[in-house]
Design a protein around this motif. Structure first.
Motif, PDB file in Angstrom:
ATOM      1  N   ARG A  53       0.828  -1.203   0.000  1.00 31.07           N
ATOM      2  CA  ARG A  53       0.000   0.000   0.000  1.00 31.07           C
ATOM      3  C   ARG A  53       0.868   1.260   0.000  1.00 31.07           C
ATOM      4  O   ARG A  53       0.582   2.219  -0.721  1.00 31.07           O
ATOM      5  N   GLU A  54       1.933   1.244   0.799  1.00 32.92           N
ATOM      6  CA  GLU A  54       2.823   2.395   0.854  1.00 32.92           C
ATOM      7  C   GLU A  54       3.545   2.586  -0.481  1.00 32.92           C
ATOM      8  O   GLU A  54       3.666   3.705  -0.978  1.00 32.92           O
ATOM      9  N   VAL A  62       4.166   5.368  -5.811  1.00 29.91           N
ATOM     10  CA  VAL A  62       4.222   5.297  -7.271  1.00 29.91           C
ATOM     11  C   VAL A  62       3.086   6.110  -7.882  1.00 29.91           C
ATOM     12  O   VAL A  62       3.291   6.878  -8.827  1.00 29.91           O
ATOM     13  N   THR A  63       1.896   5.973  -7.335  1.00 32.05           N
ATOM     14  CA  THR A  63       0.745   6.735  -7.835  1.00 32.05           C
ATOM     15  C   THR A  63       0.997   8.232  -7.715  1.00 32.05           C
ATOM     16  O   THR A  63       0.725   9.000  -8.648  1.00 32.05           O
ATOM     17  N   ALA A  64       1.551   8.645  -6.595  1.00 31.72           N
ATOM     18  CA  ALA A  64       1.849  10.070  -6.406  1.00 31.72           C
ATOM     19  C   ALA A  64       2.831  10.565  -7.463  1.00 31.72           C
ATOM     20  O   ALA A  64       2.669  11.666  -8.013  1.00 31.72           O
ATOM     21  N   MET A  65       3.828   9.755  -7.785  1.00 27.47           N
ATOM     22  CA  MET A  65       4.805  10.158  -8.798  1.00 27.47           C
ATOM     23  C   MET A  65       4.194  10.169 -10.199  1.00 27.47           C
ATOM     24  O   MET A  65       4.455  11.075 -10.984  1.00 27.47           O
ATOM     25  N   LEU A  66       3.410   9.167 -10.519  1.00 26.96           N
ATOM     26  CA  LEU A  66       2.845   9.077 -11.862  1.00 26.96           C
ATOM     27  C   LEU A  66       1.786  10.133 -12.121  1.00 26.96           C
ATOM     28  O   LEU A  66       1.599  10.556 -13.256  1.00 26.96           O
TER      29      LEU A  66
END
Length: 114
Positions: free
Chosen positions: A95-96, A101-105
């Motif tokens: 989850r972390e 990764v989602t924040a970066m993408l």
């Protein structure tokens, strides 16, 4: 789209532990649960799944037992306490990682343009 073996490298063990979270299953059912739970993306050959199950058993994360069903012997596997602990930790880590990764993408390009 099916995932290739490289995409699963490093994740197979935790995925197998997750398939056993709801209770014991025989080896082939684990393989099918992995396929069905991923909507067919993780349709792995038995030659990949069984060695991983044996590795998890040797590590003490799952326990196997033999039974006879319809005259055929089959091995069923279930999580051990160590396996449950490992799965819980790996879920938290995932989850972390996924959030990072989602924040970066999804981040706006840097430097921000106006």
């Amino acid at each position: 789209m099916k995932a290739d073996s490289q995409a699963l490298k490093g994740h197979l063990d935790v995925l197998l532990l997750a398939t056993l979270a709801d209770g014991p299953q025989h080896g082939y059912a684990v393989k099918e649960a992995l396929r069905d739970g991923s909507n067919g993306r993780f349709d792995l050959p038995t030659g990949t799944v069984y060695p991983a199950l044996h590795r998890l058993e040797a590590a003490g994360l799952i326990a196997g037992s033999w039974s006879v069903v319809d005259g055929r012997r089959r091995r069923s596997y279930q999580l051990t306490a160590a396996g449950e602990t490992k799965l819980a930790g790996e879920r938290t880590n995932w989850r972390e990682f996924a959030a990072a990764v989602t924040a970066m993408l999804e981040a706006k390009p840097w430097p921000a343009t106006t």
